[in-house]
Design a protein around this motif. Sequence first.
Motif, PDB file in Angstrom:
ATOM      1  N   SER A  64       0.804  -1.284  -0.090  1.00 13.99           N
ATOM      2  CA  SER A  64       0.006   0.121   0.015  1.00 13.99           C
ATOM      3  C   SER A  64       0.811   1.318   0.042  1.00 13.99           C
ATOM      4  CB  SER A  64      -0.988   0.025   1.216  1.00 13.99           C
ATOM      5  OG  SER A  64       0.036  -0.083   2.317  1.00 13.99           O
ATOM      6  N   PHE A  65       0.453   2.279  -0.597  1.00 12.11           N
ATOM      7  CA  PHE A  65       1.254   3.583  -0.873  1.00 12.11           C
ATOM      8  C   PHE A  65       0.862   4.550   0.099  1.00 12.11           C
ATOM      9  CE2 PHE A  65       2.156   1.417  -4.588  1.00 12.11           C
ATOM     10  CZ  PHE A  65       3.388   1.809  -5.153  1.00 12.11           C
ATOM     11  N   ASP A  66      -0.006   4.378   1.249  1.00 13.65           N
ATOM     12  CA  ASP A  66      -0.265   5.436   2.144  1.00 13.65           C
ATOM     13  C   ASP A  66       0.999   5.328   3.078  1.00 13.65           C
ATOM     14  OD1 ASP A  66      -1.170   2.831   2.894  1.00 13.65           O
ATOM     15  OD2 ASP A  66      -3.078   3.359   3.810  1.00 13.65           O
ATOM     16  N   ALA A  67       1.049   6.619   3.815  1.00 13.93           N
ATOM     17  CA  ALA A  67       1.982   6.705   4.898  1.00 13.93           C
ATOM     18  C   ALA A  67       1.508   7.456   5.946  1.00 13.93           C
ATOM     19  CB  ALA A  67       3.139   7.494   4.336  1.00 13.93           C
ATOM     20  N   PHE A  68       1.912   7.456   7.269  1.00 17.89           N
ATOM     21  CA  PHE A  68       1.450   8.160   8.550  1.00 17.89           C
ATOM     22  C   PHE A  68       1.732   9.633   8.150  1.00 17.89           C
ATOM     23  CE2 PHE A  68       2.491   3.791  10.446  1.00 17.89           C
ATOM     24  CZ  PHE A  68       1.199   3.522  10.631  1.00 17.89           C
ATOM     25  N   THR A  69       1.091  10.379   8.926  1.00 19.75           N
ATOM     26  CA  THR A  69       1.097  11.667   8.901  1.00 19.75           C
ATOM     27  C   THR A  69       1.493  12.382  10.376  1.00 19.75           C
ATOM     28  OG1 THR A  69      -1.278  12.454   9.373  1.00 19.75           O
ATOM     29  CG2 THR A  69      -0.448  11.822   7.290  1.00 19.75           C
ATOM     30  N   GLU A  70       1.761  13.506  10.436  1.00 19.59           N
ATOM     31  CA  GLU A  70       1.919  14.218  11.941  1.00 19.59           C
ATOM     32  C   GLU A  70       0.783  14.294  12.706  1.00 19.59           C
ATOM     33  OE1 GLU A  70       4.987  15.200   9.090  1.00 19.59           O
ATOM     34  OE2 GLU A  70       2.746  15.538   8.943  1.00 19.59           O
ATOM     35  N   ASP A  71      -0.374  13.994  12.299  1.00 14.11           N
ATOM     36  CA  ASP A  71      -1.560  13.943  13.284  1.00 14.11           C
ATOM     37  C   ASP A  71      -1.884  12.752  13.593  1.00 14.11           C
ATOM     38  OD1 ASP A  71      -4.043  15.055  14.360  1.00 14.11           O
ATOM     39  OD2 ASP A  71      -5.234  13.957  12.777  1.00 14.11           O
ATOM     40  N   ILE A  72      -1.883  12.562  14.913  1.00 12.13           N
ATOM     41  CA  ILE A  72      -1.892  11.167  15.646  1.00 12.13           C
ATOM     42  C   ILE A  72      -3.274  10.511  15.488  1.00 12.13           C
ATOM     43  CG2 ILE A  72      -2.580  12.085  17.932  1.00 12.13           C
ATOM     44  CD1 ILE A  72      -0.615   9.870  19.133  1.00 12.13           C
ATOM     45  N   GLU A 104       9.960  15.843  23.698  1.00 13.63           N
ATOM     46  CA  GLU A 104      10.175  16.941  22.662  1.00 13.63           C
ATOM     47  C   GLU A 104      11.035  16.265  21.567  1.00 13.63           C
ATOM     48  OE1 GLU A 104       9.050  19.776  22.535  1.00 13.63           O
ATOM     49  OE2 GLU A 104       8.654  20.118  24.790  1.00 13.63           O
ATOM     50  N   SER A 105      11.476  15.027  21.655  1.00 14.84           N
ATOM     51  CA  SER A 105      12.071  14.322  20.693  1.00 14.84           C
ATOM     52  C   SER A 105      11.895  12.636  21.142  1.00 14.84           C
ATOM     53  CB  SER A 105      13.725  14.776  20.545  1.00 14.84           C
ATOM     54  OG  SER A 105      14.311  14.226  21.787  1.00 14.84           O
ATOM     55  N   ILE A 106      12.522  11.818  19.989  1.00 13.51           N
ATOM     56  CA  ILE A 106      12.434  10.496  20.453  1.00 13.51           C
ATOM     57  C   ILE A 106      13.470  10.058  21.453  1.00 13.51           C
ATOM     58  CG2 ILE A 106      12.932   8.120  19.318  1.00 13.51           C
ATOM     59  CD1 ILE A 106      10.143   9.789  18.497  1.00 13.51           C
ATOM     60  N   GLU A 125       7.087   4.647   8.685  1.00 11.92           N
ATOM     61  CA  GLU A 125       6.038   5.332   8.094  1.00 11.92           C
ATOM     62  C   GLU A 125       4.901   4.679   7.380  1.00 11.92           C
ATOM     63  OE1 GLU A 125       6.735   8.425   5.448  1.00 11.92           O
ATOM     64  OE2 GLU A 125       8.064   7.512   4.385  1.00 11.92           O
ATOM     65  N   LEU A 126       5.225   3.280   7.240  1.00 12.81           N
ATOM     66  CA  LEU A 126       4.254   2.570   6.311  1.00 12.81           C
ATOM     67  C   LEU A 126       3.282   1.685   7.332  1.00 12.81           C
ATOM     68  CD1 LEU A 126       6.830   0.784   3.982  1.00 12.81           C
ATOM     69  CD2 LEU A 126       5.413   2.886   3.607  1.00 12.81           C
ATOM     70  N   PRO A 127       1.887   1.862   7.204  1.00  9.16           N
ATOM     71  CA  PRO A 127       0.805   1.292   7.767  1.00  9.16           C
ATOM     72  C   PRO A 127       1.050  -0.373   7.626  1.00  9.16           C
ATOM     73  CG  PRO A 127      -0.257   3.107   6.844  1.00  9.16           C
ATOM     74  CD  PRO A 127       1.483   3.027   6.257  1.00  9.16           C
ATOM     75  N   HIS A 162       2.473  14.371  16.304  1.00 11.14           N
ATOM     76  CA  HIS A 162       3.396  15.261  15.466  1.00 11.14           C
ATOM     77  C   HIS A 162       4.804  14.476  15.020  1.00 11.14           C
ATOM     78  CE1 HIS A 162       0.706  18.255  17.076  1.00 11.14           C
ATOM     79  NE2 HIS A 162       1.317  18.357  18.320  1.00 11.14           N
ATOM     80  N   HIS A 163       4.630  13.319  15.266  1.00 10.77           N
ATOM     81  CA  HIS A 163       5.787  12.556  14.618  1.00 10.77           C
ATOM     82  C   HIS A 163       5.216  11.258  13.647  1.00 10.77           C
ATOM     83  CE1 HIS A 163       9.800  10.875  14.499  1.00 10.77           C
ATOM     84  NE2 HIS A 163       9.327   9.587  14.798  1.00 10.77           N
TER      85      HIS A 163
END
Length: 442
Positions: A124-132, A193-195, A217-219, A237-238
């Motif tokens: 699949s070509f969808d990827a995660f975004t910054e919105d949780i 603030e970070s990983i 970033e791949l579901p 936001h990550h």
Amino acid sequence: MNLYDQVNQYFEESSDFVKEEFLIHNKKIQLCYFESLVNINESRNSLLLLEPYANESINVFDQIFSTFGGAYVKSLDEIAQSLLRGRIGLFSEDGSTILMLNLLHPQISRAISPPQTESVLSSSFDAFTEDINTNIGMLRSKITANHLIVSSYSVGSFNPRQISMFYIKSRSQKKFVNHINSLLEKHKDTEIESIQDLSKMLGLPKYSLVPPFLSTELPSESVRHLMEGRIIIFLDHHPFAMAMPGFVTDLWSMQGDRNYPFVYMITIRMVRILGLFVSLLAPGLYVALVAVNPEVLRIQLALSVALSREGVPYPALVEALFMLGILEMVIEASIRLPKSIGPTTTMVGGIILGQAVVQAKLVSNLLIIILAATTIANFTLVSYQNAYMIRILKYVVLLISAVYGLLGTLVGVVWICFYLSSMTTFHYPYVNSSIKSGGSNE
């Protein structure tokens, strides 16, 4: 001073904070919101649609709540956090009733798009975004099993951020889930603030070379990790999912391989394993065979290598470190620069600079070939994070090989095997192939 006045005083220095009055069925309601986080025109229209159906015998706030949902709140902190998350505050005229609505928002995050850091060939070509919340919905849509559990936490007191934990109850180990859950509950006031901050919260070692989790970033990859019994963690936001724990098999296996015939899948993974060894050993073997144990080579090959190094003014180790350093800078520059400039940097660094240093007799032709093979092999590995680990470990093999030759190369490989075997990720041995072989489900 009622809560409405306290809220106005609390945010009075923010230019995008708005307070206004609103009439619905001749009842005055006081609104407050951040115009940068709320689509106020659409939200007003939604509230006005309630007007023809309003009942004077029923409290207007109860009617709004039964239609749009929301939450009644009583404290200033709860109101402030709700407003900062894009909700609209509805206050009665005397300020005694407060209802926080989550109506319509402007589009302030990017839409679902193809992956940017992981190339997909047959998946699949969808990827995660910054919105949780979008990420949670994407994962929910791909796993419809009723055993999929989602737990959400708000961490940090100064700048709260949402963390969500996914796991499949029937496949994950209860002890592991409880361990992660207790850590997140225990450090709710820790600022993230970070990983690195998240890793510190989870008690992960600071100086370990082994990646304790696999970032993707791949579901489709996240679904595979969940089915294997791992835990997925999202940080607001990550745009990446973190699959825990990480294992050594993550270096060469990924879910997309299973979309090919079995023989093809095995072949692809064998190529990646070959790339792992080439990336790890090639620079060290070059230095060992050129500087310490040239007698191992056939006479024709030894003469060819000596001819290629004719005129090079320093030892093979210095030569290799010099070019590896330049190569690392070229890789980092091509990653950080915009896509329109990155290929140009790669061409300048890889072709022009490489040809120039050979003609200037600063390095040998053979070393350029070795480094090209090393770089290509390094990026056959799954996940850029795993590639970093091998990029660092190859210097260990290189330095030991420069001192002890082929024996040092062997010692370096044995040491790396011992090191990886001694490492654990969340109390699971790193050399496991799956979470099921790491402990009992208790």
